[in-house]
Structures are given as C-alpha cells and as structure tokens.
Motif scaffolding. Structure first.
Motif, short mmCIF file in Angstrom:
data_model
loop_
_atom_site.label_atom_id
_atom_site.label_comp_id
_atom_site.label_asym_id
_atom_site.label_seq_id
_atom_site.Cartn_x
_atom_site.Cartn_y
_atom_site.Cartn_z
N THR A 19 35.52 30.32 30.02
CA THR A 19 34.64 30.05 31.06
C THR A 19 34.72 28.74 32.18
OG1 THR A 19 32.55 29.53 29.36
CG2 THR A 19 32.17 28.66 31.68
N ALA A 20 36.07 27.85 32.14
CA ALA A 20 35.97 27.43 32.62
C ALA A 20 37.09 28.09 33.82
CB ALA A 20 36.94 25.47 32.53
N ALA A 21 37.89 28.75 33.43
CA ALA A 21 39.02 29.41 34.03
C ALA A 21 38.46 30.53 35.44
CB ALA A 21 39.94 29.25 33.45
N ALA A 22 38.20 31.26 33.78
CA ALA A 22 37.64 33.25 34.64
C ALA A 22 36.64 32.92 36.20
CB ALA A 22 36.54 33.37 33.31
N PRO A 23 35.64 32.27 35.70
CA PRO A 23 35.02 32.39 37.02
C PRO A 23 35.66 32.17 38.52
CG PRO A 23 33.29 31.38 35.53
CD PRO A 23 34.96 31.12 34.82
N THR A 24 36.39 31.26 38.19
CA THR A 24 36.71 30.15 39.26
C THR A 24 38.67 31.27 40.21
OG1 THR A 24 36.85 27.98 38.53
CG2 THR A 24 38.30 28.16 40.36
N LEU A 25 38.79 31.28 38.98
CA LEU A 25 39.92 32.37 39.50
C LEU A 25 39.41 33.65 40.13
CD1 LEU A 25 43.29 32.01 39.34
CD2 LEU A 25 41.93 30.20 38.02
N PHE A 26 38.80 34.27 39.27
CA PHE A 26 38.17 35.70 40.29
C PHE A 26 37.17 35.01 41.36
CE2 PHE A 26 34.84 38.47 40.66
CZ PHE A 26 35.24 39.96 39.90
N PHE A 27 36.90 34.82 41.81
CA PHE A 27 36.23 34.08 43.14
C PHE A 27 37.06 33.52 43.60
CE2 PHE A 27 34.19 31.38 46.54
CZ PHE A 27 33.40 32.21 46.71
N ALA A 28 38.31 33.09 43.35
CA ALA A 28 39.48 32.61 44.30
C ALA A 28 40.26 34.03 44.82
CB ALA A 28 40.71 31.58 43.83
N LEU A 29 40.67 35.14 43.79
CA LEU A 29 41.13 36.48 44.06
C LEU A 29 40.39 37.04 45.25
CD1 LEU A 29 42.83 38.96 43.30
CD2 LEU A 29 40.44 39.23 41.83
N PHE A 30 38.90 36.33 45.90
CA PHE A 30 38.43 37.01 46.40
C PHE A 30 38.29 36.60 48.07
CE2 PHE A 30 36.70 39.95 43.67
CZ PHE A 30 36.54 41.21 44.15
N THR A 31 38.57 35.57 47.69
CA THR A 31 38.80 34.33 49.44
C THR A 31 39.58 34.01 49.30
OG1 THR A 31 38.90 32.01 47.61
CG2 THR A 31 36.74 32.79 47.96
N LEU A 32 40.68 33.90 48.13
CA LEU A 32 42.27 33.37 48.99
C LEU A 32 43.14 35.19 49.31
CD1 LEU A 32 43.12 31.31 46.69
CD2 LEU A 32 42.22 30.62 48.74
N TYR A 33 43.12 36.31 49.46
CA TYR A 33 43.64 37.08 48.86
C TYR A 33 43.41 38.60 49.77
CZ TYR A 33 46.09 34.29 46.16
OH TYR A 33 46.91 33.79 45.02
N LEU A 34 41.88 39.15 48.57
CA LEU A 34 41.51 40.72 49.61
C LEU A 34 40.22 40.34 50.76
CD1 LEU A 34 39.91 41.48 45.69
CD2 LEU A 34 42.26 41.86 46.73
N LEU A 35 40.07 39.63 50.39
CA LEU A 35 38.72 39.53 52.04
C LEU A 35 39.36 39.25 53.64
CD1 LEU A 35 35.54 37.03 51.07
CD2 LEU A 35 35.40 39.52 51.05
N PRO A 36 40.21 37.95 53.15
CA PRO A 36 41.35 37.87 54.29
C PRO A 36 41.83 39.26 54.71
CG PRO A 36 41.20 36.32 53.17
CD PRO A 36 40.70 37.07 52.65
#
Length: 463
Positions: free
Chosen positions: A168-185
């Motif tokens: 619960t602590a790690a999965a949502p944050t890393l999943f969100f970071a995948l988009f904001t840091l890599y895929l959206l740019p």
C-alpha cells in the motif's frame, strides 16, 4: 518539495538505523534516499538558487556548483529509483533466499542504469527518456507485481498484513512516478507533472507513520524498545512451547504403547514376541525423537540444526502411522505410496512434521473416518498428501492456520497452537511448500511438497 526531501530521507535514515543488517531495510532505505534526491534537485532549483540570487550570493562558482548538484540529484532519482525499487521487491520476496543467481542480480540489473549515463539526450531533456523508459517501465511494473504476489501468497496473517502495508505504501507512489517521471515526458511532452508526486508521497509517508505506531513498518516501530522486548518474550515463549509440543506428542506415544504392552503381557496365552518387539521399537523411536528434538531445538532465540540425509518418504510415512497405531482403532488408513524413491531432508524434523499433520487429522475424526496417505512425484517435486474425512475448516480458519499461537482446539490444555506453524517453517527450510485445502464437514487435505535433490546438504538453519 522540501517536505518530500525531509520526509523521505528521515524515513530512510530511521529504517537504516533501526536494522542496518537486513538487506530489505537497506534497499527500502535506498528507495527513500533516491526518491528524496529528486526532492533535493527541486529544492535547489526552486528555493536555494532564487534565495542565493536575491541575497547576491550567486557567483559563477556557486552557480556552477548548484547546477551540478541539481543535475546529479536529478539523475540519482531518475536512474536510482526504478533500480532500488526492483531490488527491494526481489529481496523482499519470501522465495528470494532460494533463487539461483541472486548474487549476480544486483549487477545484472545495474547494467541498463550504467548505460543510461552514456546515452545522448535531447537538448531540452535531462535524461534520454526513450531509453530510460525502456528499462525503467518493466523495473517498476515488475516490482509492483512482486509486491502483490508476495502479499497474496503469504499464508501467515501477521506477515500478510505487513506485506499489504508495504504494498500500500510503495505501489501507488511508484506507479504514479512511472508516468510523471518517464512516460508523460516521453509521449506527451509533459515535464512538470513530477511536482504532483508530492501528494502521493505524502500518502506514502502517512501509511508508514500510522503503521509504525500501530504495527511496525519493516522493523520500524515508534516504540522500538518495547518492540524488542515484546519480540524477545514472544521468541522465548514460542521456543519453549514448540519444544513442549514435540515432547508432548512423543510422551503420548510412549504411554499408549506402554499400556498396550502391559495389556498384552497380562493376557493369558502365548505372547506374540514379534508384535512385542515392534511395540518396544516404537517406544525406542519416540524416546530417540525426544532426544533429537531437545538437542536440535533450543528455542527460537537460538539456531535449529537442520541436518539432511537421504531418506525414503514412503517409509517415513509408514513409520509415523505405526507410531500412532493406538489412535487408529476407528480409522481406516489408505496408503497410496506411488513414489518409492528418496529425498534429502532432516529425518527428525520431517518426522515431527508428518506426525503433527497426521495427529491433527485423527483429532478431526473423533468418531472415526478415513485417513488417506498419498505420495506422488512431479517433474521437480515430491508431493505428500495427508487427507482426512473430519470436521474440516472454514475459510477464516484456513487463513490463520499457520499463524503462531492460533488454534481451533480451544478445549485442550496441552495444545499450544504451534504445530502447523512449526511444520510450515520446517517445510520452508527444506525449500518446500505446505498448503491446506479444507471444506467444513468434508475434511482436510494437507499437501507437503519437497524439491528433488541429487546431493545432500548439511547446514544450520534458524527456524
């Protein structure tokens, strides 16, 4: 972003101080430090440089230093976060100690990260988004999948809760970071969405903080001294109870066969010497087993010596049945021992495991029933199935059946609720698996699977 920097680095520091020897602690601290480095980069750009400029302190040398610090902190986050996250989920997986090539995994997985340092970037991009997304995406998604699989497969309810909190602590944050840091740019040219990571990280920190107060999070608990005291008391109690549990079973066998021998001797007519010798041999085996258990189990605060040898599981099953013969008066025993080969295991510990499981099956059939012992093999495993036609268990009981100190036999003074928990640990130490299928009113099947091995391994393992 100052909040992100302080929050993540504080959590990473506390975890590292609490238990620095554990690999899982070191890797999750690395996640906190690499993620916090992204916050440091933002703090330098948004706060430190403007403040220095306003004060007139932003000389060329200071400006170059801050630009390099900002760039390096940014790269640590971009490249380090997926790598440390995947490594943590690998080490955190319950089967990781048995995986082949685990020593090389950190170095192999580091190769794409190092290659990223030499890739050319577009003029406006801080990193080569196309290449980094190519390896960072499977790293993050694979890590999230491992967290969910670990939590789903965990049979101990206490450990399952701990794994669910970590997920619960790690999965949502890393999943969100995948988009904001890599895929959206990369696909949409949206470079500033990383700023929204602060909200998701705040949720992560809240989960860690709340669970640290109530349950503990990866060894971090607000009342650390109380946690250590509670763990020590539980370890001592658990170790003593397991030893008592093992002795209780064998003393019961000695008493039953002693009464049987006494009854046979008092009867008129010739004495069946072969039967008498067989009964005495059971008593001798039980007494030897007590000695072995006392010698090997010195409490869960110490090591349990796991000494493997070549043994025949079919003979072990039959021996356990003979030792429990007095309790089989109303029970029909069906033996389907299709595998007649050998396995490498600790005879004393596996005898205790099988005896515990069969004893539970007999206690579930007080009015009699059918006990089926099935021994088969697959391409890689040796499978024992011990099946009864007793009362069975509901789903709630099955979820907790491997928990220490949990028992459904509330009316028995000599029951400690440690039998199946102990069996589960012993089977795991043999690199095997233990599972239960039960239907209320129809009975229970216990499956013990052991890997096939070609050579013995003698070692010390802690249970």
């Amino acid at each position: 972003m100052l909040f992100v920097l302080v929050g993540l680095w504080t959590i990473g520091f506390l975890l590292l101080v609490t238990d620095p020897k554990r690999a899982t602690t070191r890797w999750v601290s690395s996640i906190a430090f690499t993620g916090g480095s992204g916050g440091l980069s933002a703090v330098i750009a948004d706060n430190v440089r403007p403040h220095f400029l306003l004060r007139g302190w932003l000389t060329d040398s200071v400006s170059n230093f801050l630009l390099h610090a900002e760039y390096i902190s940014s790269l640590v986050c971009y490249y380090g976060l997926p790598y440390t996250f995947l490594m943590f989920t690998l080490v955190y997986h319950p089967s990781y100690p048995f995986w082949r090539g685990k020593r090389w995994a950190p170095w192999i997985l580091l190769v794409p990260v190092l290659i990223s340092l030499f890739m050319e970037t577009k003029p406006a991009d801080p990193i080569p988004y196309g290449y980094v997304a190519f390896w960072a995406t499977p790293y993050i998604l694979g890590g999230i999948a491992l967290l969910f699989i670990s939590a789903w497969r965990e049979r101990n309810s206490f450990l399952r809760r701990s794994r669910m909190l970590v997920t619960t602590a790690a999965a949502p944050t890393l999943f969100f970071a995948l988009f904001t840091l890599y895929l959206l740019p990369l696909f949409f040219g949206l470079y500033e969405w990383w700023r929204y990571n602060a909200y998701v990280i705040a949720f992560t920190l809240a989960v860690i903080l709340v669970s640290s107060f109530r349950y503990g999070f990866l060894g971090l608990q607000i009342s650390i001294q109380n946690q250590k005291l509670d763990y020590t008391l539980r370890a001592i109690t658990s170790g003593t109870s397991i030893l008592n549990h093992a002795i209780k079973n064998d003393v019961g066998k000695i008493r039953l066969f002693g009464e049987k021998i006494q009854s046979d001797v008092q009867e008129e007519g010739p004495i069946d010497k072969e039967a008498l010798v067989a009964d005495i041999q059971v008593i001798m085996n039980a007494s030897q087993h007590i000695y072995d258990m006392i010698y090997r189990i010195q409490g869960q605060t110490q090591e349990v010596e796991l000494v493997t040898e070549e043994l025949r599981p079919a003979e072990l099953l039959q021996q356990c049945v003979r030792m429990l013969a007095p309790g089989l008066a109303r029970v029909e025993v069906i033996e389907q021992l299709l595998y007649q080969g050998t396995l490498w295991g600790d005879r004393a510990q596996l005898t205790e495991v099988v005896t515990n499981v069969i004893t539970n099956a007999l206690e579930a059939m007080p009015q009699g029933g059918v006990l089926t012992l099935r021994l088969t093999e697959t391409k890689r495993n040796i499978v024992m199935e011990i099946k009864d036609t007793g009362t069975g268990m509901d789903k709630r009981q099955q979820k907790r059946v491997f928990d220490p100190f949990y028992t459904t036999k509330t009316g028995k003074k000599m029951n400690f609720g440690l039998g199946l928990s102990y069996c589960y640990n012993i089977v795991q130490k043999h690199k095997g698996s233990m599972s239960i299928h039960s239907v209320p009113g129809r009975g229970t099947s216990v499956f013990l699977q052991f890997p096939k091995k070609k050579a013995p391994i003698t070692r010390r393992e802690s249970v």
